[in-house]
Design an enzyme around this catalytic site. Structure first.
Site, PDB file in Angstrom:
ATOM      1  N   ALA A  14      48.853  44.929  47.175  1.00 49.32           N
ATOM      2  CA  ALA A  14      49.283  43.637  47.728  1.00 49.32           C
ATOM      3  C   ALA A  14      50.804  43.609  47.897  1.00 49.32           C
ATOM      4  O   ALA A  14      51.317  43.245  48.965  1.00 49.32           O
ATOM      5  CB  ALA A  14      48.829  42.502  46.805  1.00 49.32           C
ATOM      6  N   LYS A  33      56.770  46.717  36.693  1.00 52.35           N
ATOM      7  CA  LYS A  33      57.202  46.627  35.295  1.00 52.35           C
ATOM      8  C   LYS A  33      57.269  47.984  34.604  1.00 52.35           C
ATOM      9  O   LYS A  33      57.803  48.083  33.512  1.00 52.35           O
ATOM     10  CB  LYS A  33      56.405  45.596  34.515  1.00 52.35           C
ATOM     11  N   TRP A  43      44.156  53.156  40.374  1.00 53.73           N
ATOM     12  CA  TRP A  43      42.934  53.536  39.653  1.00 53.73           C
ATOM     13  C   TRP A  43      41.648  53.270  40.437  1.00 53.73           C
ATOM     14  O   TRP A  43      40.565  53.609  39.979  1.00 53.73           O
ATOM     15  CB  TRP A  43      42.850  52.775  38.321  1.00 53.73           C
ATOM     16  N   ALA A  44      41.780  52.606  41.588  1.00 55.35           N
ATOM     17  CA  ALA A  44      40.567  52.237  42.328  1.00 55.35           C
ATOM     18  C   ALA A  44      39.800  53.488  42.725  1.00 55.35           C
ATOM     19  O   ALA A  44      40.387  54.482  43.154  1.00 55.35           O
ATOM     20  CB  ALA A  44      40.934  51.418  43.549  1.00 55.35           C
ATOM     21  N   GLN A  45      38.497  53.422  42.569  1.00 53.83           N
ATOM     22  CA  GLN A  45      37.682  54.610  42.854  1.00 53.83           C
ATOM     23  C   GLN A  45      36.870  54.445  44.130  1.00 53.83           C
ATOM     24  O   GLN A  45      36.972  55.220  45.071  1.00 53.83           O
ATOM     25  CB  GLN A  45      36.727  54.878  41.683  1.00 53.83           C
ATOM     26  N   GLU A 113      27.660  50.167  48.047  1.00 52.49           N
ATOM     27  CA  GLU A 113      27.853  49.634  46.694  1.00 52.49           C
ATOM     28  C   GLU A 113      27.007  48.380  46.523  1.00 52.49           C
ATOM     29  O   GLU A 113      26.514  47.807  47.516  1.00 52.49           O
ATOM     30  CB  GLU A 113      29.343  49.319  46.450  1.00 52.49           C
ATOM     31  N   HIS A 237      32.533  45.061  34.888  1.00 53.77           N
ATOM     32  CA  HIS A 237      31.920  46.155  35.646  1.00 53.77           C
ATOM     33  C   HIS A 237      30.792  46.712  34.790  1.00 53.77           C
ATOM     34  O   HIS A 237      30.977  46.936  33.593  1.00 53.77           O
ATOM     35  CB  HIS A 237      32.954  47.236  35.946  1.00 53.77           C
ATOM     36  N   ARG A 284      27.152  42.935  40.719  1.00 54.91           N
ATOM     37  CA  ARG A 284      27.453  43.502  39.400  1.00 54.91           C
ATOM     38  C   ARG A 284      27.321  42.526  38.245  1.00 54.91           C
ATOM     39  O   ARG A 284      27.137  42.964  37.117  1.00 54.91           O
ATOM     40  CB  ARG A 284      28.797  44.227  39.390  1.00 54.91           C
ATOM     41  N   HIS A 345      36.679  44.016  34.223  1.00 54.59           N
ATOM     42  CA  HIS A 345      37.099  44.852  35.349  1.00 54.59           C
ATOM     43  C   HIS A 345      38.001  44.125  36.340  1.00 54.59           C
ATOM     44  O   HIS A 345      38.915  44.722  36.895  1.00 54.59           O
ATOM     45  CB  HIS A 345      35.837  45.342  36.067  1.00 54.59           C
ATOM     46  N   ARG A 380      33.162  38.568  42.555  1.00 60.61           N
ATOM     47  CA  ARG A 380      33.671  39.373  43.673  1.00 60.61           C
ATOM     48  C   ARG A 380      32.664  40.432  44.104  1.00 60.61           C
ATOM     49  O   ARG A 380      32.120  41.161  43.273  1.00 60.61           O
ATOM     50  CB  ARG A 380      34.968  40.070  43.253  1.00 60.61           C
TER      51      ARG A 380
HETATM   52  P1  FAD Z   1      48.038  45.995  41.027  1.00 61.30           P
HETATM   53  O1  FAD Z   1      47.704  47.176  41.852  1.00 61.30           O
HETATM   54  O2  FAD Z   1      47.373  45.867  39.711  1.00 61.30           O
HETATM   55  O3  FAD Z   1      49.615  46.032  40.840  1.00 61.30           O
HETATM   56  C1  FAD Z   1      50.256  45.128  39.979  1.00 61.30           C
HETATM   57  C2  FAD Z   1      51.729  45.390  40.053  1.00 61.30           C
HETATM   58  O4  FAD Z   1      52.427  44.333  39.411  1.00 61.30           O
HETATM   59  C3  FAD Z   1      52.181  46.666  39.355  1.00 61.30           C
HETATM   60  O5  FAD Z   1      53.161  47.288  40.157  1.00 61.30           O
HETATM   61  C4  FAD Z   1      52.817  46.173  38.067  1.00 61.30           C
HETATM   62  O6  FAD Z   1      53.857  47.012  37.598  1.00 61.30           O
HETATM   63  C5  FAD Z   1      53.401  44.857  38.550  1.00 61.30           C
HETATM   64  N1  FAD Z   1      53.637  43.880  37.488  1.00 61.30           N
HETATM   65  C6  FAD Z   1      52.728  43.278  36.678  1.00 61.30           C
HETATM   66  N2  FAD Z   1      53.347  42.450  35.827  1.00 61.30           N
HETATM   67  C7  FAD Z   1      54.673  42.530  36.100  1.00 61.30           C
HETATM   68  C8  FAD Z   1      55.830  41.951  35.532  1.00 61.30           C
HETATM   69  N3  FAD Z   1      55.783  41.097  34.515  1.00 61.30           N
HETATM   70  N4  FAD Z   1      57.039  42.291  36.056  1.00 61.30           N
HETATM   71  C9  FAD Z   1      57.151  43.164  37.085  1.00 61.30           C
HETATM   72  N5  FAD Z   1      56.078  43.744  37.655  1.00 61.30           N
HETATM   73  C10 FAD Z   1      54.857  43.433  37.160  1.00 61.30           C
HETATM   74  N6  FAD Z   1      38.893  47.206  44.182  1.00 61.30           N
HETATM   75  C11 FAD Z   1      38.369  47.590  45.355  1.00 61.30           C
HETATM   76  O7  FAD Z   1      38.425  46.844  46.335  1.00 61.30           O
HETATM   77  N7  FAD Z   1      37.773  48.818  45.460  1.00 61.30           N
HETATM   78  C12 FAD Z   1      37.688  49.688  44.424  1.00 61.30           C
HETATM   79  O8  FAD Z   1      37.169  50.779  44.574  1.00 61.30           O
HETATM   80  C13 FAD Z   1      38.220  49.297  43.179  1.00 61.30           C
HETATM   81  N8  FAD Z   1      38.143  50.119  42.091  1.00 61.30           N
HETATM   82  C14 FAD Z   1      38.749  49.742  40.929  1.00 61.30           C
HETATM   83  C15 FAD Z   1      38.746  50.624  39.845  1.00 61.30           C
HETATM   84  C16 FAD Z   1      39.401  50.282  38.671  1.00 61.30           C
HETATM   85  C17 FAD Z   1      39.404  51.225  37.512  1.00 61.30           C
HETATM   86  C18 FAD Z   1      40.045  49.027  38.577  1.00 61.30           C
HETATM   87  C19 FAD Z   1      40.746  48.634  37.318  1.00 61.30           C
HETATM   88  C20 FAD Z   1      40.034  48.147  39.646  1.00 61.30           C
HETATM   89  C21 FAD Z   1      39.389  48.495  40.820  1.00 61.30           C
HETATM   90  N9  FAD Z   1      39.385  47.637  41.918  1.00 61.30           N
HETATM   91  C22 FAD Z   1      38.842  48.031  43.103  1.00 61.30           C
HETATM   92  C23 FAD Z   1      40.170  46.416  41.897  1.00 61.30           C
HETATM   93  C24 FAD Z   1      41.492  46.683  42.619  1.00 61.30           C
HETATM   94  O9  FAD Z   1      41.936  47.986  42.322  1.00 61.30           O
HETATM   95  C25 FAD Z   1      42.572  45.704  42.191  1.00 61.30           C
HETATM   96  O10 FAD Z   1      42.097  44.393  42.251  1.00 61.30           O
HETATM   97  C26 FAD Z   1      43.769  45.815  43.118  1.00 61.30           C
HETATM   98  O11 FAD Z   1      44.221  47.148  43.170  1.00 61.30           O
HETATM   99  C27 FAD Z   1      44.885  44.903  42.653  1.00 61.30           C
HETATM  100  O12 FAD Z   1      46.017  45.177  43.422  1.00 61.30           O
HETATM  101  P2  FAD Z   1      47.303  44.284  43.256  1.00 61.30           P
HETATM  102  O13 FAD Z   1      48.268  44.779  44.264  1.00 61.30           O
HETATM  103  O14 FAD Z   1      46.931  42.862  43.267  1.00 61.30           O
HETATM  104  O15 FAD Z   1      47.808  44.611  41.779  1.00 61.30           O
HETATM  105  C1  SIN Z   2      33.928  50.808  41.784  1.00 57.78           C
HETATM  106  O1  SIN Z   2      34.315  51.828  42.339  1.00 57.78           O
HETATM  107  O2  SIN Z   2      32.850  50.671  41.229  1.00 57.78           O
HETATM  108  C2  SIN Z   2      34.861  49.647  41.763  1.00 57.78           C
HETATM  109  C3  SIN Z   2      34.755  48.961  43.041  1.00 57.78           C
HETATM  110  C4  SIN Z   2      35.374  47.618  42.929  1.00 57.78           C
HETATM  111  O3  SIN Z   2      35.832  47.215  41.869  1.00 57.78           O
HETATM  112  O4  SIN Z   2      35.402  46.939  43.957  1.00 57.78           O
END
Ligand code: FAD
Ligand code: SIN
Length: 527
Positions: A14, A33, A43-45, A113, A237, A284, A345, A380
């Site tokens: 984002a 951070k 970590w998204a798979q 999925e 999850h 899920r 998750h 979700r």
């Molecule tokens: P994030 O990618 O979590 O980034 C957060 C950022 O904020 C980081 O840079 C961190 O350093 C920063 N931050 C946090 N707090 C602070 C602070 N206090 N000060 C400064 N910086 C800060 N979704 C899917 O759609 N498909 C998938 O296959 C999928 N697989 C997943 C697998 C795993 C293991 C996990 C955990 C989640 C998965 N998800 C998946 C969910 C998805 O990955 C996340 O919802 C998404 O990546 C979130 O993106 P984001 O940009 O909102 O935040």
């Molecule tokens: C997964 O790969 O099972 C995670 C997908 C997701 O969180 O959307």
């Protein structure tokens, strides 16, 4: 005091999407951070959902999203995000994300999925997030309009209340951030701030989320006066690896999408058809509750996820990361089942935003997992999250650029005041409180809830809140203290939201109110 046009807090899908869309026009600072790739994105798979298969339609993707969300989704938002998916994915491909190609070479390979009525998930084997994060990072680092500030822990927004000329406008003018390198608190100001700090999974003992998912952005926005919505909808999850050493490794839903089945570890019985006609591919929340029920009924430590009946070459080529990780732990997934348990998750709730990513505070936008846009409703749909990051990261940037002249001017902001605090002499308090929260959130505010358990959790969080506030008032901030303060705030928001919902819907399942109410309403907490 450092002044930028726009500050983006968070360097996941984002935050970096917002920054890359802003950079052609404005100077942007991106904060993380820790390292740039420390969020959940890396970590998204599984992958990203989009309508790309012949015979699939936007309507079907909207419908699947609304069914998973148990009717609480905002249809306009769902339609907007679903329609934006193919273009968002094409832009990632342009940035160099090497999505897998179909066997016939005609297009991207689409996996399946839970909850999706079609093959819809574009992916890079089982390491999609890594590929996306690295493509976005590469583009951001190469962009001269983007300043990258890693190892900065955001503490609180700088608002009118922190201006030299005190104001109650409620506007956000930047933030205070702890610099891990210097140990100092910096004041960073900007005309607009985009919050993209990810979720709050680490409020729970078992979570697939990275260490930094402590809900910082949600807590900061709440303290700055923004409404927070739907925090009771914590997604668990179904299939996190059960291993005493490796505690939070996800086994992607795509394993079930490609034929993996869930079995009772003692009898070998495939139990999902007993719970839902969609079996392993039910949404899920249903699969996680079914596993939870098997585990609790028979006193099990885990259940089995088995894909060993598929061709070993197919398994190895589709799931190379999982294969390698598990083989190192002594489990050959082409020959034997994987022990799995549900784990927290995804945070469906968050900072309430409109379709342009605007929050309640003038000058503050939010995108991605930190936000509650109306896309996910009460649960979700798999792989809709990265998609939301891409669509809302871009939407927030577009709105900031369009409304630039209307955004609040940046006033002079007072520097961080440390005159009345000292260095902590009791760091142990932080570890103790952190451990307590995560344990009672898991036990009392988990997959299956009761009012009594929620009240127990509320009682405990009230006590801890007072302790942590007292500690924060007396001691110099550290990254651990900043995170603990946020974790307490967010746990309180989750518990209060769960207590206020007198029905079971989507991810919120309570034995005291097992029925789903006739009217679907968001939970909205007002500071
Ligand atoms: P994030 O990618 O979590 O980034 C957060 C950022 O904020 C980081 O840079 C961190 O350093 C920063 N931050 C946090 N707090 C602070 C602070 N206090 N000060 C400064 N910086 C800060 N979704 C899917 O759609 N498909 C998938 O296959 C999928 N697989 C997943 C697998 C795993 C293991 C996990 C955990 C989640 C998965 N998800 C998946 C969910 C998805 O990955 C996340 O919802 C998404 O990546 C979130 O993106 P984001 O940009 O909102 O935040
Ligand atoms: C997964 O790969 O099972 C995670 C997908 C997701 O969180 O959307």
């Amino acid at each position: 005091m450092s002044d930028y046009d726009i500050i983006v807090i968070g360097s996941g899908a984002a935050g970096l999407t917002a920054a890359l869309n802003l950079a052609p026009h404005r100077k942007v600072a991106v904060l993380a951070k820790g390292a740039l790739g420390g969020g959940a994105t890396e970590w998204a798979q599984g992958g990203i959902a989009a309508v790309l298969e012949e015979g699939d339609s936007f309507d079907a993707h909207v419908q699947d999203t609304m069914i998973a969300g148990a009717g609480l989704n905002n249809r306009e938002v769902v339609e907007h995000v679903v329609a934006g998916a193919p273009a968002a994915i094409a832009r990632l491909a342009e940035l160099g994300v090497p999505f897998n190609i179909d066997d016939d070479g005609a297009g991207w390979h689409l996996t399946r999925e839970g909850g999706h009525s079609h093959r819809r998930i574009v992916h890079v084997a089982d390491a999609t997030g890594w590929a996306i994060q690295h493509a976005l990072e590469k583009a951001a680092v190469a962009n001269p309009s983007i300043t990258i500030l890693t190892d900065r822990v955001a503490i609180d927004f700088a608002t009118g209340r922190h201006a030299s000329d005190f104001s109650t406008s409620g506007a956000v003018h930047g933030l205070y951030a702890f610099n891990r390198g210097t140990g100092e608190v910096e004041t960073l100001t900007a005309r607009a701030t985009v919050l993209a700090t990810g979720g709050a999974g680490r409020a729970y003992l078992y979570s697939t989320a990275p260490r930094g998912a402590t809900g910082d952005g949600i807590a900061m926005a709440w303290r700055a006066g923004c409404r927070i919505s739907n925090m009771e909808f914590m997604q668990f999850h179904p299939t996190c690896l059960y291993n005493l050493v490796v505690k939070n490794f996800l086994i992607t839903e795509a394993v079930r999408g490609e034929g993996g089945v869930l079995k009772h570890p003692e009898t070998g019985h495939r139990f999902m058809p007993d719970y839902d006609e969609r079996a392993e591919l039910a949404p899920r929340d249903i699969v996680a509750r079914a596993i939870d029920s098997e585990i609790k009924r028979d006193g099990l430590d885990y259940v089995h996820l088995d894909i060993s009946h598929k061709n070993p070459d197919f398994v190895r080529s589709h799931f190379p990361t999982i294969y390698d990780k598990l083989i190192a732990l002594g489990i050959d997934i082409t020959k034997e089942p994987i022990p799995v348990v549900p784990a927290q998750h995804y945070t469906c709730g968050g900072v309430l935003v409109d379709i342009d990513g605007r929050t309640d505070a003038p000058g503050l936008y939010a995108a991605g997992e930190v936000s509650q846009s109306g896309l996910h409703g009460a649960n979700r749909l798999a792989s809709n999250s990265l998609l939301e990051c891409l669509v809302y990261g871009e939407a927030a940037a577009r709105h900031i650029l369009k409304c630039w002249d209307e955004l609040p001017e940046t006033p002079a902001i007072r520097a961080w005041d440390e005159s009345r605090v000292t260095d902590s002499d009791e760091e142990v308090v932080i570890q103790q409180c952190w451990g307590e929260i995560r344990r009672f959130m898991w036990n009392f505010v988990g997959i299956v809830r009761t009012t009594k358990r929620l009240e127990r959790a509320k009682h405990r969080i009230d006590l801890l809140r007072r302790e942590v506030q007292d500690y924060y008032a007396h001691f110099r901030v550290t990254p651990d203290l900043i995170e603990l303060r946020n974790l307490v705030e967010v746990a309180d928001l989750i518990i209060r939201s769960a207590l206020s919902r007198h029905e079971s819907r989507g991810l919120h399942y309570t034995l005291d109110y097992p029925e789903t109410g006739a009217i679907a309403d968001d939970t909205i907490l007002v500071p």
